[in-house]
Design a protein around this motif. Structure first.
Motif, PDB file in Angstrom:
ATOM      1  N   MET A 175       4.532   0.109 -10.344  1.00  0.00           N
ATOM      2  CA  MET A 175       4.244   0.407  -8.947  1.00  0.00           C
ATOM      3  C   MET A 175       3.363  -0.677  -8.371  1.00  0.00           C
ATOM      4  O   MET A 175       2.334  -1.029  -8.938  1.00  0.00           O
ATOM      5  N   SER A 176       3.744  -1.228  -7.252  1.00  0.00           N
ATOM      6  CA  SER A 176       2.967  -2.270  -6.591  1.00  0.00           C
ATOM      7  C   SER A 176       2.112  -1.645  -5.498  1.00  0.00           C
ATOM      8  O   SER A 176       2.620  -0.997  -4.583  1.00  0.00           O
ATOM      9  N   VAL A 177       0.805  -1.808  -5.610  1.00  0.00           N
ATOM     10  CA  VAL A 177      -0.119  -1.256  -4.630  1.00  0.00           C
ATOM     11  C   VAL A 177      -0.746  -2.387  -3.847  1.00  0.00           C
ATOM     12  O   VAL A 177      -1.333  -3.305  -4.416  1.00  0.00           O
ATOM     13  N   ASP A 178      -0.604  -2.384  -2.548  1.00  0.00           N
ATOM     14  CA  ASP A 178      -1.142  -3.424  -1.683  1.00  0.00           C
ATOM     15  C   ASP A 178      -2.526  -2.990  -1.201  1.00  0.00           C
ATOM     16  O   ASP A 178      -2.652  -2.120  -0.330  1.00  0.00           O
ATOM     17  N   PRO A 179      -3.598  -3.582  -1.741  1.00  0.00           N
ATOM     18  CA  PRO A 179      -4.951  -3.144  -1.355  1.00  0.00           C
ATOM     19  C   PRO A 179      -5.252  -3.370   0.114  1.00  0.00           C
ATOM     20  O   PRO A 179      -6.017  -2.623   0.721  1.00  0.00           O
ATOM     21  N   ASP A 180      -4.659  -4.416   0.716  1.00  0.00           N
ATOM     22  CA  ASP A 180      -4.931  -4.672   2.133  1.00  0.00           C
ATOM     23  C   ASP A 180      -4.425  -3.537   3.019  1.00  0.00           C
ATOM     24  O   ASP A 180      -5.067  -3.151   3.995  1.00  0.00           O
ATOM     25  N   LYS A 181      -3.249  -2.998   2.664  1.00  0.00           N
ATOM     26  CA  LYS A 181      -2.695  -1.897   3.462  1.00  0.00           C
ATOM     27  C   LYS A 181      -3.566  -0.648   3.327  1.00  0.00           C
ATOM     28  O   LYS A 181      -3.768   0.101   4.276  1.00  0.00           O
ATOM     29  N   ILE A 182      -4.059  -0.419   2.111  1.00  0.00           N
ATOM     30  CA  ILE A 182      -4.915   0.751   1.883  1.00  0.00           C
ATOM     31  C   ILE A 182      -6.252   0.574   2.595  1.00  0.00           C
ATOM     32  O   ILE A 182      -6.750   1.466   3.294  1.00  0.00           O
ATOM     33  N   ASN A 183      -6.858  -0.598   2.436  1.00  0.00           N
ATOM     34  CA  ASN A 183      -8.186  -0.812   2.978  1.00  0.00           C
ATOM     35  C   ASN A 183      -8.215  -0.790   4.500  1.00  0.00           C
ATOM     36  O   ASN A 183      -9.217  -0.427   5.109  1.00  0.00           O
ATOM     37  N   SER A 184      -7.114  -1.213   5.116  1.00  0.00           N
ATOM     38  CA  SER A 184      -7.079  -1.278   6.573  1.00  0.00           C
ATOM     39  C   SER A 184      -6.773   0.074   7.217  1.00  0.00           C
ATOM     40  O   SER A 184      -6.966   0.254   8.416  1.00  0.00           O
ATOM     41  N   ALA A 185      -6.292   1.020   6.419  1.00  0.00           N
ATOM     42  CA  ALA A 185      -5.942   2.335   6.967  1.00  0.00           C
ATOM     43  C   ALA A 185      -7.201   3.146   7.249  1.00  0.00           C
ATOM     44  O   ALA A 185      -8.164   3.112   6.493  1.00  0.00           O
ATOM     45  N   SER A 186      -7.205   3.865   8.357  1.00  0.00           N
ATOM     46  CA  SER A 186      -8.351   4.712   8.685  1.00  0.00           C
ATOM     47  C   SER A 186      -8.278   6.002   7.885  1.00  0.00           C
ATOM     48  O   SER A 186      -7.220   6.412   7.424  1.00  0.00           O
TER      49      SER A 186
ATOM     50  N   PHE B 113       2.560  10.388  -0.549  1.00  0.00           N
ATOM     51  CA  PHE B 113       3.521   9.545   0.164  1.00  0.00           C
ATOM     52  C   PHE B 113       2.756   8.643   1.121  1.00  0.00           C
ATOM     53  O   PHE B 113       2.262   9.083   2.157  1.00  0.00           O
ATOM     54  N   ALA B 114       2.650   7.363   0.737  1.00  0.00           N
ATOM     55  CA  ALA B 114       1.973   6.374   1.569  1.00  0.00           C
ATOM     56  C   ALA B 114       2.788   5.091   1.542  1.00  0.00           C
ATOM     57  O   ALA B 114       2.398   4.096   0.946  1.00  0.00           O
ATOM     58  N   PRO B 115       3.987   5.110   2.160  1.00  0.00           N
ATOM     59  CA  PRO B 115       4.865   3.952   2.114  1.00  0.00           C
ATOM     60  C   PRO B 115       4.256   2.768   2.869  1.00  0.00           C
ATOM     61  O   PRO B 115       3.516   2.970   3.847  1.00  0.00           O
ATOM     62  N   PRO B 116       4.528   1.538   2.394  1.00  0.00           N
ATOM     63  CA  PRO B 116       5.368   1.206   1.231  1.00  0.00           C
ATOM     64  C   PRO B 116       4.585   1.138  -0.071  1.00  0.00           C
ATOM     65  O   PRO B 116       5.025   0.541  -1.040  1.00  0.00           O
TER      66      PRO B 116
END
Length: 395
Positions: free
Chosen positions: A1-12, A90-93
């Motif tokens: 599974m590829s987790v993009d930390p930037d997408k997670i960190n930028s989410a409120s 569920f937190a695509p992508p």
């Protein structure tokens, strides 16, 4: 599974929403139709808990029981959240729980959920799947959940401890009230034979004993050496240092705020609750937890036994309720719960029977011991003294 930390960190931080009468956040409801239409297999094993009640602990135990010998490489190369996927997330992508489950090549598939029992996809029931539910006492569960929400970016902002304390009692939590969750699954256990209900406190007290119970439920027969090895590997300190078990590889968790695995103890609530909060919580708890067969321990006595006395009547004075622990008895009334999981002696039932001849007193069994109901206050105290004295004289 590829987790993009930037997408997670930028989410409120998400906000709580009311979803079919249960407080949720969109990360666990956006994939609702797919989750509800999920096709379980007969050999799937569902691990269900309220958040921070021992999910990862039991997931790791089951993974070792099934694959520790045959696929040992899993333990050092695949994190636990991929070995035992979180069905509803569920937190695509970034993450999709159903996709992770469908990608499992193992049999059985180990799947985790925090759903209240009424949200479980129907195929699990139709396929008669085995389920393991883990429950933790409300006070420790609240404390652990508080620190978890502080460090988990896909959970709502918990605020300060005082406000969080109130939200927990009001049930304004992701996955709903603790009370509804543990009671709902407990009630289901009475009608669904393939549900094994465990307690976090029992696992802390004697991990090996609880693994034996799991094996019995699952029909597994590991060797004594395998059980010893598993028991050692799943000890809290070992798991906390294990990068494949401690969630340190998941960027959604901010370990600078708090580790995912913090203490793993029973009774840490005492370091957070004020006396006033504890009293307020206990009064609220008595109103909401009325099933005398479902009992929790908020501490583990060193002598290996606990006697719980609890009144389900509406009493005005706290002194009319009682608890007996560590060979100390205080006068209370109504019901005695005797946990016998780790007792090394047999109670002299004749002595106890002489004490409960009073009209209306009933003796029965509950999840991990004996229950005496309908006692008046003096009789309750005398019964406690008799039981405690027997323990004092036991090996």
């Amino acid at each position: 599974m590829s987790v993009d930390p930037d997408k997670i960190n930028s989410a409120s931080r998400p906000e709580l929403i009311d979803f079919h009468g249960v407080s949720m956040v969109h990360y666990f409801t956006d994939n609702w139709e797919t989750v509800q239409n999920f096709q379980a297999r007969p050999d799937d094993i569902l691990i269900a808990t309220y958040p921070k009640a021992g999910t990862t602990w039991v997931s790791y135990i089951l993974d070792l029981l099934y694959f520790g010998q045959t696929m040992p490489e899993r333990q050092t190369s695949i994190p636990i959240y991929e070995r035992v996927p979180f069905l509803e997330i569920f937190a695509p992508p970034v993450i999709s729980g159903t996709d992770l489950v469908e990608g499992l090549s193992t049999s059985p598939r180990l799947i985790k959920t925090h759903f209240p029992v009424q949200f479980v996809p129907k195929s699990f029931w139709e396929q008669n799947c085995r389920m393991v539910y883990v429950a933790r006492n409300a006070k420790d569960n609240m404390v652990s959940y508080f620190h978890f929400e502080r460090m988990n970016r896909i959970q709502p902002d918990p605020g300060d401890w005082s406000s969080y304390f109130q939200k927990f009692m009001e049930g304004k939590m992701v996955f709903g009230p603790w009370y509804d969750h543990v009671n709902g699954w407990w009630k289901k256990k009475q009608t669904y034979s393939k549900l094994h209900y465990m307690f976090f406190e029992d696992l802390v007290e004697d991990t090996g004993r609880e693994i034996d119970k799991l094996c019995s439920f699952l029909g597994l027969s590991p060797s004594a050496e395998e059980k010893k090895q598993i028991t050692g590997e799943v000890q809290f300190d070992n798991m906390k240092k294990n990068g494949m078990a401690n969630y340190s590889t998941l960027p959604v968790m901010d370990f600078k705020i708090s580790p995912f695995m913090r203490k793993g103890k029973v009774g840490d609530w005492k370091n957070h609750f004020t006396v006033a909060q504890s009293e307020q919580f206990d009064e609220d708890y008595r109103k909401k937890m009325r099933d005398p067969t479902l009992q929790f321990r908020t501490e583990i006595c060193k002598k290996g036994f606990n006697i719980y006395l609890h009144s389900y009547c509406h009493m005005r004075k706290a002194s009319q309720h009682c608890i007996a622990q560590n060979n100390k008895v205080k006068c209370h009334q109504s019901t005695v719960y005797l946990h016998t999981n780790s007792i090394n002696t047999t109670l002299d039932d004749s002595k106890i029977s002489r004490l409960i001849v009073a009209e209306g007193v009933r003796k029965g069994a509950f999840s991990s011991g004996l229950v005496f109901m309908g006692l008046n206050s003096p009789l309750c105290a005398e019964l406690c003294e008799t039981i405690v004295n027997q323990f004092k004289n036991s090996p």
